[in-house]
Design a protein around this motif. Structure first.
Motif, mmCIF file in Angstrom:
data_model
loop_
_atom_site.group_PDB
_atom_site.id
_atom_site.type_symbol
_atom_site.label_atom_id
_atom_site.label_comp_id
_atom_site.label_asym_id
_atom_site.label_seq_id
_atom_site.Cartn_x
_atom_site.Cartn_y
_atom_site.Cartn_z
ATOM 1 N N TYR A 119 12.377 23.986 25.046
ATOM 2 C CA TYR A 119 13.514 23.069 25.136
ATOM 3 C C TYR A 119 13.139 21.842 25.964
ATOM 4 N N ARG A 174 18.063 31.935 20.033
ATOM 5 C CA ARG A 174 18.616 30.669 20.515
ATOM 6 C C ARG A 174 20.028 30.865 21.066
ATOM 7 N N GLU A 223 18.044 21.059 24.931
ATOM 8 C CA GLU A 223 17.843 20.647 23.544
ATOM 9 C C GLU A 223 16.597 21.316 22.956
ATOM 10 N N TRP A 224 16.771 21.948 21.814
ATOM 11 C CA TRP A 224 15.643 22.495 21.035
ATOM 12 C C TRP A 224 14.595 21.396 20.889
ATOM 13 N N ASP A 225 13.317 21.691 21.193
ATOM 14 C CA ASP A 225 12.325 20.622 21.273
ATOM 15 C C ASP A 225 11.630 20.286 19.957
#
Length: 705
Positions: free
Chosen positions: A466, A342, A326-328
């Motif tokens: 992430y 990405r 998951e993108w942080d």
């Protein structure tokens, strides 16, 4: 635009399928080997082929949930392991889970909804009985629901019941309105009507423990001990025979129980013993201390898979949880701001070695927010696993071979919270380094901080990278269909350009948004808001934002407008009139300041802490002006999903959300969890719980053949 940044604390309970410490492998295997031999002494236990034989019984023993879970109360208004036997086994709601895990009517015969989806009327069958022979009526549901919502029970899990959707329930819970103002009405003994705050499909919520009925006279007579055997009155297939808090619970068949017609309601087991799940479930299963045992540790799974007689008794079921990269949501500029970077990361991940070598097979590979059989699994279009394409995209973005990309961060749980977290992160780290030349730094985080990053908005000191995300939906609900892919769009300002995200960070990180402080005044200034000039300044800003938002709403698609404008609900203008009156009615300077601060918080943005934000009129207006069209659409789909009534429409909206997250590289699914469990030969009807708290549930269907 809906207020996306605010969240209620403790809304989500998260479970890790393998989060408990496991015993040393050699001890485990030695113990298993000795017990396996001991449990097969002769023909009475083994068949001609050495397999364990079926021995029909009238009594079973089941461990609750994950290792360490225990039951201290049966109160359905609390969120704990008791939900595993409350919902369906000792209590029965209007709807419940059938033998196939799907929602079916139980006490209800049918329901009707209003055209706008806000009013739900349920009709009850007249033959349902309490264990004392009294009829189950609409009044019993009203009693239970209003007890949970009562301001006298401030610690009850109102969010974990159908009442979370009911008009004025939260306001009543906070003491703001009276009982009669809550949107629940008993029409007659066998008809109950709920008016919701906004449209929502509530059938799934009817199956959870917080929506079960209670027998009021018993609860009122023994408020703290009504669930003890001498006081317990239930309407489920089983009743409580004995109960040791945090210890053993014995259930026996409810002789007064009348199940719903046309379906299987109960198996042939007379007595069910429920115990805290032991640390060594497989040895206890072999010793026949457990009738069914959940496999949580890789060592246990490996042992079972290498012993054919045990393997033949092993069952598996997909859980409603997907672990993903998951993108942080960092607000620091980085190459990850480029969609090509990405996407390259997403295409470079090889999932199979992670499942086989890190999880030891305790999971399944997936590139979607789903798995085989999930309603939207085939509607998703994930990025392919294609290392060559990933390298090409990285070069197109200006980073050939990963050159120029600073070290990215990989956040995960600590080993104490999740033994698989760091190993999964290490596998990702190796694949990104070897495949794309990207260096990463693994940062284990304690559960609270990890949760803020995973399920929150913008957090301080989070560097580009992430998080190994994932979580289990609490219950069957349309909003659970994305399997948390919509975590990426729930919070204002967590995507888009770096300039946009940095502006939105002011909603989260300072106590008050400095832009609003400069425009509206400082709430921490005790003299602020005490003069007419201070109020006029705030009033002018509020009315300007309201006028803009009203016009913006009129320009939205018709379906979205139905979500944004709820008939009968207070408008922004209505609410502002109330704030204005409160300020004018205040006489003392201190009271005027307090009224002004309350109004300021309606207009301005201020931090909720822990990755949350309270986004006021100013933030909503700014976002609507600056958010990208694709993110606007994703937010719109998510709002419409929350209001969806029809399954097909919900599936369509969910697929839109999932594909947005997948194709933009904001989420990279890795694997889905599975529950593996052993059941004694001849024992059928055991169900793994795919929702929060894991383990086994719906014990009423257990049957010896």
């Amino acid at each position: 635009m809906p207020r996306l940044g605010h969240r209620r604390p403790c809304r989500r309970k998260v479970r890790s399928k393998m989060k408990r410490r496991r015993p040393p492998l050699l001890i485990a295997i030695a113990s298993l080997s000795l017990l396996l031999a001991a449990c097969h002494p002769g023909k009475s236990d083994s068949g001609a082929n050495g397999q364990i034989k079926s021995s029909p019984q009238s009594e079973i023993t089941i461990g609750v949930g994950q290792t360490g879970n225990a039951i201290s109360t049966l109160d359905p208004s609390q969120w704990g392991a008791q939900i595993l036997i409350d919902q369906g086994t000792v209590m029965e709601g209007l709807y419940g889970y059938g033998t196939d895990g799907k929602l079916v009517p139980k006490i209800a015969t049918h329901y009707k909804t209003s055209k706008d989806g806000r009013v739900w009327t349920f009709y009850l069958r007249k033959d349902a009985k309490w264990s004392n022979g009294k009829p189950v009526t609409a009044n019993d549901f009203y009693y239970s629901w209003m007890r949970t919502a009562s301001p006298k029970n401030a610690n009850d899990a109102l969010w974990a019941s159908v009442m979370t959707y009911v008009n004025n329930a939260w306001t009543y819970h906070a003491g703001g309105v009276g009982e009669k103002e809550v949107g629940v009405k008993v029409v007659n003994d066998y008809e109950i009507r709920l008016t919701l705050t906004s449209p929502h499909n509530i059938l799934g919520a009817m199956a959870i423990s917080g929506s079960m009925p209670l027998y009021g006279p018993s609860v009122d007579a023994s408020p703290d001990k009504w669930f003890m055997p001498e006081n317990f009155v239930g309407n489920g297939p089983y009743v409580v025979k004995s109960f040791v808090p945090n210890g053993k619970i014995t259930l026996e068949k409810n002789l007064k129980y009348v199940g719903a017609p046309g379906q299987t309601n109960v198996g042939n087991i007379k007595t069910i013993n429920v115990i805290p799940t032991p640390n060594v479930p497989v040895p206890d299963f072999l010793a026949k201390k457990l009738s069914a045992a959940v496999i949580q540790q890789p060592a246990d799974y490996k042992y079972v898979m290498t012993h054919p007689d045990l393997k033949a008794l092993l069952h598996s079921q997909a859980d409603n949880i997907v672990t993903y990269l998951e993108w942080d949501k960092s607000v620091e500029a980085s190459p990850l701001d480029d969609i090509k970077v990405r996407q390259a990361v997403g295409m470079a991940i090889n999932r199979k070695p992670i499942v086989e070598n890190v999880l030891n097979g305790l999971g399944g590979v997936t590139s979607t927010f789903g798995f085989p059989g999930w309603p939207t699994n085939d509607m998703q279009h994930p990025l392919p696993e294609d290392l060559n394409k990933a390298k090409s995209l990285l070069a197109e973005a200006g980073y050939p071979g990963g050159k120029g990309i600073p070290t990215l961060y990989l956040y995960c749980r600590t080993a104490a919270d999740d033994p698989t977290g760091i190993p999964v992160a290490e596998a990702i780290q190796q694949e990104l380094k070897e495949g794309l030349g990207i260096q990463t730094k693994i940062v284990p985080q304690p559960s609270t901080i990890y949760g803020n990053i995973t399920w929150g908005g913008i957090n301080p000191d989070v560097h580009p990278g992430y998080v190994i995300g994932g979580g289990t939906p609490n219950w069957n609900d349309f909003t659970s269909l994305p399997i948390q892919a919509n975590q990426q769009i729930l919070f204002h300002g967590t995507q888009g350009t770096i300039e946009y995200r940095k502006h939105a960070a002011n909603y989260y990180l300072p106590k008050y948004d400095p832009n609003d402080v400069a425009q509206l005044g400082n709430p921490d200034d005790k003299k602020a808001g005490t003069t007419q000039a201070d109020w006029d300044r705030l009033d002018k800003a509020a009315k300007g934002y309201i006028a803009y938002l009203d016009e913006w709403t009129k320009q939205q698609p018709e379906d979205y407008q139905k979500v944004l404008v709820i008939p009968g609900a207070a408008t922004n203008a209505d609410q502002w009139d109330n704030y204005t009156k409160a300020w004018k009615d205040a006489k003392k300077p201190a009271d005027k300041h307090d009224a002004w601060v309350a109004a300021w918080k309606f207009v301005g943005n201020w931090s909720a802490g822990n990755g949350g934000a309270n986004v006021g009129l100013s933030g909503q207006a700014w976002d609507n002006k600056h958010m990208s069209q694709d993110w606007h659409d994703a937010v719109m789909w998510n709002a419409e999903l929350n209001a969806a009534i029809d399954q097909n429409k919900a599936n369509e909206l969910t697929a839109n959300i999932d594909n947005y997250v997948l194709n933009n590289g904001y989420g990279v699914p890795l694997y889905y969890a599975k529950t593996f469990y052993l059941s004694q030969p001849g024992l059928t009807g055991i169900q793994a719980n795919p929702w929060s708290w894991g383990g086994l549930f719906q014990l009423q269907y257990a049957t010896w053949k």
